[in-house]
Design an enzyme around this catalytic site. Structure first.
Site, PDB file in Angstrom:
ATOM      1  N   SER A  17      49.140 -19.813   2.387  1.00 41.95           N
ATOM      2  CA  SER A  17      49.590 -21.076   1.836  1.00 41.95           C
ATOM      3  C   SER A  17      50.006 -21.993   2.975  1.00 41.95           C
ATOM      4  O   SER A  17      50.635 -21.550   3.936  1.00 41.95           O
ATOM      5  CB  SER A  17      50.807 -20.829   0.958  1.00 41.95           C
ATOM      6  OG  SER A  17      50.395 -20.325  -0.268  1.00 41.95           O
ATOM      7  N   GLY A  18      49.667 -23.244   2.855  1.00 43.96           N
ATOM      8  CA  GLY A  18      50.086 -24.212   3.875  1.00 43.96           C
ATOM      9  C   GLY A  18      49.154 -24.303   5.055  1.00 43.96           C
ATOM     10  O   GLY A  18      49.228 -25.240   5.833  1.00 43.96           O
ATOM     11  N   GLY A  51      43.603 -16.719   3.187  1.00 45.57           N
ATOM     12  CA  GLY A  51      44.325 -17.713   3.975  1.00 45.57           C
ATOM     13  C   GLY A  51      45.764 -17.795   3.512  1.00 45.57           C
ATOM     14  O   GLY A  51      46.100 -17.432   2.398  1.00 45.57           O
ATOM     15  N   ASP A  61      50.387 -31.057  -3.422  1.00 45.88           N
ATOM     16  CA  ASP A  61      51.010 -29.916  -2.726  1.00 45.88           C
ATOM     17  C   ASP A  61      50.868 -30.079  -1.208  1.00 45.88           C
ATOM     18  O   ASP A  61      50.026 -29.445  -0.573  1.00 45.88           O
ATOM     19  CB  ASP A  61      50.344 -28.624  -3.210  1.00 45.88           C
ATOM     20  CG  ASP A  61      51.067 -27.388  -2.702  1.00 45.88           C
ATOM     21  OD1 ASP A  61      52.171 -27.527  -2.150  1.00 45.88           O
ATOM     22  OD2 ASP A  61      50.505 -26.283  -2.859  1.00 45.88           O
ATOM     23  N   HIS A  77      54.695 -26.407  -1.665  1.00 43.70           N
ATOM     24  CA  HIS A  77      55.245 -25.235  -2.347  1.00 43.70           C
ATOM     25  C   HIS A  77      55.849 -24.241  -1.351  1.00 43.70           C
ATOM     26  O   HIS A  77      56.580 -23.349  -1.747  1.00 43.70           O
ATOM     27  CB  HIS A  77      54.213 -24.584  -3.278  1.00 43.70           C
ATOM     28  CG  HIS A  77      53.195 -23.727  -2.598  1.00 43.70           C
ATOM     29  ND1 HIS A  77      51.931 -24.175  -2.301  1.00 43.70           N
ATOM     30  CD2 HIS A  77      53.250 -22.454  -2.160  1.00 43.70           C
ATOM     31  CE1 HIS A  77      51.251 -23.212  -1.700  1.00 43.70           C
ATOM     32  NE2 HIS A  77      52.032 -22.151  -1.609  1.00 43.70           N
TER      33      HIS A  77
END
Ligand SMILES: *[C@@H]1O[C@H](CO)[C@@H](O)[C@H](O)[C@H]1NC(C)=O
Ligand SMILES: *[C@@H]1O[C@H](CO)[C@@H](O)[C@H](O)[C@H]1NC(C)=O
Ligand SMILES: *[C@@H]1O[C@H](CO)[C@@H](O)[C@H](O)[C@H]1NC(C)=O
Ligand SMILES: *[C@@H]1O[C@H](CO)[C@@H](O)[C@H](O)[C@H]1NC(C)=O
Ligand SMILES: *[C@@H]1O[C@H](CO)[C@@H](O)[C@H](O)[C@H]1NC(C)=O
Ligand SMILES: [Ca+2]
Ligand SMILES: [Ca+2]
Length: 833
Positions: free
Chosen positions: A784-785, A782, A690, A637
Site C-alpha cells: 500500500s502506498g 506491492g 486514496d 489509508h
C-alpha cells in the site's frame, strides 16, 4: 616500388615518450575491508612488479600504432604458445630477470623464423615482444607487430588466424638451441584498445588463503582515468584456478566507450576472452568469473568522457579438482539438485563434466532446468552446451524439462575456450512411467503444475498446454481458439487470445466514423472542424493547429497548449519555453535492469524512488514514492489513525530511502517526517482519493539508489494495455509476512470500463486498475502506498499509488491504484513540486 620500402620506417621504440606508461604495485590490501566478505578466512596480497624495457617498448608501440603511413596500417596480434621442452622457473614471472630475457629473446627469434616462412608475413613483419610467461609447460604470451598495406589486411588476418589451427608439434632450429612448442593461439588485438593516452599495468599474485583486491584506479572516491588502457595480470600457484568476484561494478553504460574484458589468459587474446562488460551491476547479479588455468587478465578501457567510480573485485585461488571447482558425478535417490560450476556466477571456460543420474529401477528420470543460460546467439550450440540424453541444449531457456525412458539419465556440460555464461540450475526427480504427475497436471512439456493452475487464464506451463481444451467460466473470455483469458484483458488493444477474439466488437463505431478518446463515435467529417464533437476534444487534437486547452492537452508554463500526447520529459522540446523538458533527474535509474537470477527480486537500485515507511522503531507497513528531495507520495489509508498508533502524526513514522533489503536498514538513508498531508476528500469506505503527501525532516541527496520519480501532468494518459511495474516488500497493512528483498512485478493497465464491471461498480475516475501480465507461483504483492511505475520515453512516471485490491497477489483479480494525474494540481499546491 613497395610502399613498405619507401620513406620513413616505423620504429616503435623511438616514439611516445610523452605518454604515461606505468607498471604498478597493487596497493596493500586493507584486511578490515576484506573481513566483511565471504571467502577465504585469511586474505592478503602478494604483488610482484616487473618492468622490462622490451615490454615497455612494445606497449608503447601499441599506443602509436594508429599512425597510418601511406595507407600502411600497423597491425598488432596478441598470441600465446606452449613451449613443451622447457621447465618453468620462478624467474620467468619477473620480466627484468636474465632468465626471462634469455627465453623471451629465443621466443622472439623463433617467431621471426615462423613468420619468415610465409612470404606475406615476412614482408610486413616488424617485431615481436614477449609480455609474460606462465606455467604449463611454459606458456609464452607475446605481441607481434606488422605493417600492412590496407589492401593486404584481410590476407594477413587470415594467415594469422590459421596459425592457431596448427595443433601439431613444431621443432625449429635456432642457433641458440631449439624450442619445441604447441597450442599456438593468435588473434588481432581489439581496435578499441588503441590510441589511449594512458596505459597502466598491474600485477597481482594470489597464494593459498591469500587473495588480492583488484580495483580501478581511484575507486571508490574518484572516477577512473579517462582515455586509458588498464590491465591487471593475475597469477595463482600452479595447479590452481583463479576466482574473480566483482563486489562493485559501475561503468559507463555504453560499451563503445568504456568496458572491462576478462580473459582466460595473461594476454588480451580475443580467442580466450571470457566476457566483455560495461554498465552497472550490483552484488545481486553475482558478477564472478573463474579461469581454466592459473592466470587471468582483466582489462579496463576508457574514453574521454564519463564520471563513473569503476569496479572492485576480489581474486582468490582454488586448487584444481577441489570441490568448489569440479562438477559431474553420480546422482542417486528420488530427487536432487545440481548446477553448472560456479553457479550462479559464470562457469569456467574449457570445462567438460558429466553427471550420471540413476533412480530406482521401476522409475524414470525427469530433469527440470529452472535457470539455464548458455550463451545466446549460437543456435547450433557450437560453443557451449548441455547435453541431455544425447540432445544438445544451449541459449537461454526457462523451466525446461527433459525426461528419460529408463531409470538413467546422462547430463554433459561443455564449455569451449571463449565466452562464458551463468550456466544452469537443474533438479531431477524420479517418477513412475505410468503416473508422471501424481496429484498434478502434466504439461505437454512433461512439467508438472498444480491442478488449480489449469484453465485459469494464465500460461503456467510455458507452452499453454494447461490452457487448452478448457471450459471458460463467466469471468473469462472464451477465445475462439479454446483458450480462456481474464475478462479484463478484453478490448485493451492487445491480442491476448492470440486469435484476436478478445479485441473484436470493441469499438462500436461504424466504418467512416471516428473513435473518440472517450469511446464516442462521431462522423469522420466532424474531425478537425473546430467543434468539440467528442466532448473530450480528441477530434480536434492533432489537427496541426492550436487548440483550446482541455483536460487532455498538455499546458506549457507559458500558456501554450500541446495536442501531442504525453509530451513531458520525452527528450523532445515541445513547448516553446521548453517547460515540458524541465525534468531534472526524475524517473531515471543508473542501475541496469539486466537478467535476474532468482525469482521476482528487484535489482538493487532498480527502483530508486521506492521508499519504505516504518512505524517508528517498528516494522515496515507501507510503501511510498520519492518525488523530490523532500517530498513523498503515499496512500491516504496508510496514514489513518489506529487505536494504538496515531499514523496521521508525522512523529509516528520513520522513513527509509535507498533501501533494498529490510534486514539491512543500516545501508539505507533514514529520515523522519515534518508533515503528513492526507487528501481532504479521502473516503475510507470507498477508498476514493486514496493519496497522501509526506514531507521529510531533512532533504536527501540523490545518488544511484535514491532518485525521484517523474510526476505525470494532469493530461498524461496511461492507456489500457500498457505495461507498468509494481514494487514493494509485500507487507500488508494487517501485518502479513512480507519479503525481505524488494519485489517487483510487471502488470498491465486494465480498461476502466471493464474493470468497473468486474469490480461491481466500485471504480471511480480517480482509480486505475492493473493486473499481472504473467501468471506464476512467484507472483508478488506491492505495498500500500507504493509506486505504480510506468516507463515513458526513457523516464519512469508515477502512474499510480497502490491503494486496494489484491495487487498481484491473486490471479484474475486486478489491483486498484490511485490515479496520480488526477492529483497533479493538488500535489503542486501542497508541495510546490
Ligand atoms: C603444453 O604442452 C604440454 C605437453 O604437451 C601439456 O602437457 C600441457 O598441458 C600444455 N599446456 C597447455 C596450457 O596447453
Ligand atoms: C586458412 O584456413 C581457411 C579454412 O581452414 C582456408 O580456407 C584458407 O585458405 C586458409 N588461409 C591460408 C592463407 O592458408
Ligand atoms: C555509444 O557511443 C558511440 C560513440 O560515442 C555512439 O556512436 C553510439 O551511438 C552510442 N550508443 C548508444 C546506445 O548510446
Ligand atoms: C536451484 O534451484 C532449486 C529449486 O528451484 C533451489 O532450491 C536451489 O536453491 C537453487 N540452487 C542455487 C545454487 O541457486
Ligand atoms: C474500454 O472497453 C470498452 C469496450 O468494452 C470500449 O468501448 C472503451 O472505449 C474502452 N475504454 C478505453 C479507455 O479504452
Ligand atoms: Ca494456467
Ligand atoms: Ca486484449
Amino acid at each position: 616500388m613497395d610502399p613498405m620500402d619507401a620513406g620513413m620506417r616505423y620504429t616503435p621504440k623511438s616514439s611516445g615518450k610523452d605518454l604515461e606508461q606505468t607498471v604498478q604495485f597493487l596497493p596493500a590490501t586493507d584486511s578490515k575491508k576484506l573481513e566483511k566478505k565471504k571467502g577465504p578466512g585469511k586474505v592478503g596480497v602478494i604483488v610482484g612488479v616487473v618492468v622490462s624495457s622490451c615490454v615497455l617498448a612494445l606497449m608503447t608501440g601499441l599506443l602509436v600504432w594508429h599512425f597510418h603511413f601511406r595507407n600502411i596500417k600497423v597491425k598488432m596480434y596478441s598470441g600465446s604458445l606452449n613451449i613443451t621442452n622447457q621447465e618453468f622457473k620462478d624467474a620467468y614471472e619477473d620480466s627484468s630477470s636474465p632468465e626471462f630475457q634469455a627465453l623471451a629473446k629465443q621466443v622472439a627469434s623463433q617467431l621471426r623464423e615462423i613468420y619468415s616462412r610465409t612470404p606475406k608475413l615476412s614482408k610486413y613483419y616488424v617485431d615481436s615482444t614477449v609480455q609474460a610467461f606462465s606455467q604449463g609447460s611454459v606458456i609464452a604470451y607475446y605481441l607481434s607487430e606488422f605493417r600492412v598495406p590496407g589492401s593486404q589486411e584481410d590476407a594477413v588476418d587470415n594467415i594469422m588466424g590459421n596459425m592457431s589451427e596448427s595443433k601439431s608439434q613444431r621443432r625449429l632450429t635456432d642457433p641458440q638451441g631449439s624450442l619445441l612448442f604447441n597450442s599456438v593461439e593468435t588473434s588481432a588485438v581489439d581496435s578499441r584498445m588503441f590510441v589511449k593516452s594512458t596505459t597502466k599495468r598491474f600485477l597481482a599474485r594470489t597464494k593459498p588463503n591469500l587473495a588480492t583486491v583488484i580495483e580501478s584506479p581511484g575507486f571508490p572516491n574518484y572516477q577512473y582515468p579517462p582515455n586509458a588502457l588498464m590491465q591487471w595480470q593475475i597469477r595463482a600457484d600452479p595447479n590452481n584456478v583463479i576466482k574473480l568476484d566483482f563486489s562493485t561494478f559501475n561503468l559507463e553504460r555504453n560499451c563503445t566507450n568504456d568496458f572491462v574484458k576478462v580473459y582466460d589468459s595473461l594476454a588480451a587474446i580475443e580467442s580466450r576472452i571470457m566476457a566483455e562488460k560495461c554498465g552497472n551491476y550490483d552484488p545481486n547479479h553475482f558478477l564472478g568469473f573463474i579461469s581454466s588455468g592459473n592466470v587471468m587478465l582483466v582489462t579496463l578501457v576508457t574514453n574521454e568522457e564519463g564520471d563513473f567510480p569503476g569496479f572492485r573485485a576480489l581474486a582468490t585461488q582454488v586448487v584444481k579438482g577441489s570441490r568448489d571447482v569440479t562438477c559431474g558425478g553420480i546422482l542417486t535417490g528420488n530427487s536432487g539438485t545440481f548446477t553448472s560450476p560456479n553457479y550462479p556466477k559464470y562457469y569456467p571456460p574449457l570445462t567438460k563434466c558429466e553427471w550420471n543420474i540413476q533412480v530406482a529401477s521401476n522409475m524414470n528420470v525427469k530433469l527440470l532446468f529452472s535457470k539455464f543460460m548458455m550463451l545466446k546467439g549460437d543456435p547450433q550450440c557450437q560453443k557451449d552446451y548441455v547435453q541431455v540424453n544425447g540432445e544438445k541444449l544451449c541459449g537461454e531457456l526457462t523451466n525446461t524439462v527433459r525426461t528419460s525412458n529408463t531409470n538413467q539419465m546422462t547430463v554433459i556440460f561443455y564449455s569451449d575456450a571463449s565466452f562464458v555464461d551463468r550456466g544452469f540450475n537443474a533438479t531431477f526427480t524420479a517418477f513412475e512411467p505410468t503416473n508422471p504427475c501424481p496429484g498434478k497436471f502434466q504439461c505437454k512439456s512433461t512439467r508438472c503444475i498444480s491442478l488449480d493452475l489449469r484453465c485459469d487464464g494464465w500460461n503456467d506451463c510455458g507452452d499453454s498446454s494447461d490452457e487448452r481444451n478448457c471450459k471458460c467460466d463467466s469471468t473469462m473470455i472464451s477465445c475462439r481458439n479454446g483458450l480462456c483469458k481474464p475478462m479484463f484483458w478484453k478490448c485493451d488493444g492487445i491480442d491476448d487470445c492470440g486469435d484476436g477474439t478478445d479485441e473484436i466488437n470493441c469499438a462500436s463505431c461504424k466504418a467512416g466514423e471516428f473513435v473518440c478518446g472517450n469511446g464516442k463515435c462521431i462522423s469522420e467529417k466532424q474531425k478537425c472542424d473546430r467543434q468539440n464533437d467528442c466532448g473530450d476534444n480528441s477530434d480536434e487534437a492533432g489537427c496541426g493547429r492550436a487548440t483550446p486547452c482541455t483536460e487532455s492537452n498538455y499546458l506549457c508554463k507559458n500558456g501554450q497548449c500541446l495536442t501531442k500526447q504525453n509530451p513531458e520529459c520525452d527528450g523532445v522540446k515541445d513547448c516553446e519555453d521548453g517547460s515540458d523538458e524541465d525534468c531534472g533527474d526524475c524517473g531515471t535509474r543508473p542501475y541496469k535492469t539486466s537478467r535476474i537470477v532468482g525469482g521476482q527480486d528487484a535489482a538493487e537500485g532498480e527502483w530508486p524512488w521506492q521508499v519504505s515507511l516504518h512505524i517508528k522503531n517498528s516494522i515496515h507497513v507501507c510503501g511510498a514514492s520519492l518525488i523530490s528531495n523532500q517530498w513523498l507520495v503515499t496512500a491516504a489509508h496508510c496514514v489513518q489513525d489506529e487505536v494504538k498508533v496515531k499514523l496521521s502524526q508525522p512523529g509516528s513514522w520513520e522513513v527509509y530511502l535507498g533501501l533494498h533489503n529490510q534486514k539491512q536498514l543500516d545501508k539505507a538513508e533514514k529520515r523522519y517526517l515534518k508533515q503528513v498531508i492526507p487528501h481532504p476528500n479521502y473516503n475510507e469506505y470507498t477508498f476514493d482519493n486514496d493519496i497522501a503527501l509526506m514531507e521529510l525532516d531533512q532533504p536527501v541527496n540523490f545518488k544511484d539508489t535514491i532518485r525521484p520519480i517523474c510526476l505525470p501532468s494532469a493530461s498524461y494518459n496511461f492507456p489500457a494495455g500498457k505495461e507498468v511495474w509494481i514494487t514493494g516488500w509485500g507487507a500488508t497493512r494487517e501485518g502479513g509476512a512480507g519479503a525481505t528483498v524488494l519485489q517487483k512485478a510487471a502488470v498491465r493497465i486494465i480498461n476502466s470500463t471493464v474493470c468497473n464491471e468486474l469490480m461491481t461498480g466500485q471504480i471511480t475516475s480517480r482509480m486505475t486498475c492493473a493486473g499481472i501480465l504473467q501468471g506464476g507461483v512467484d507472483a508478488c504483492q506491492g505495498d500500500s502506498g507504493g509506486p505504480l511505475s510506468s516507463l515513458g520515453t526513457g523516464r519512469l512516471f508515477l502512474a499510480g499509488v497502490v491503494s486496494w485490491g489484491d495487487g498481484c497477489a491473486r490471479r484474475n483479480k486486478p489491483g486498484i491504484y490511485t490515479t496520480v494525474p488526477k492529483f497533479r494540481a493538488w500535489i503542486k499546491e501542497k508541495t510546490g513540486v
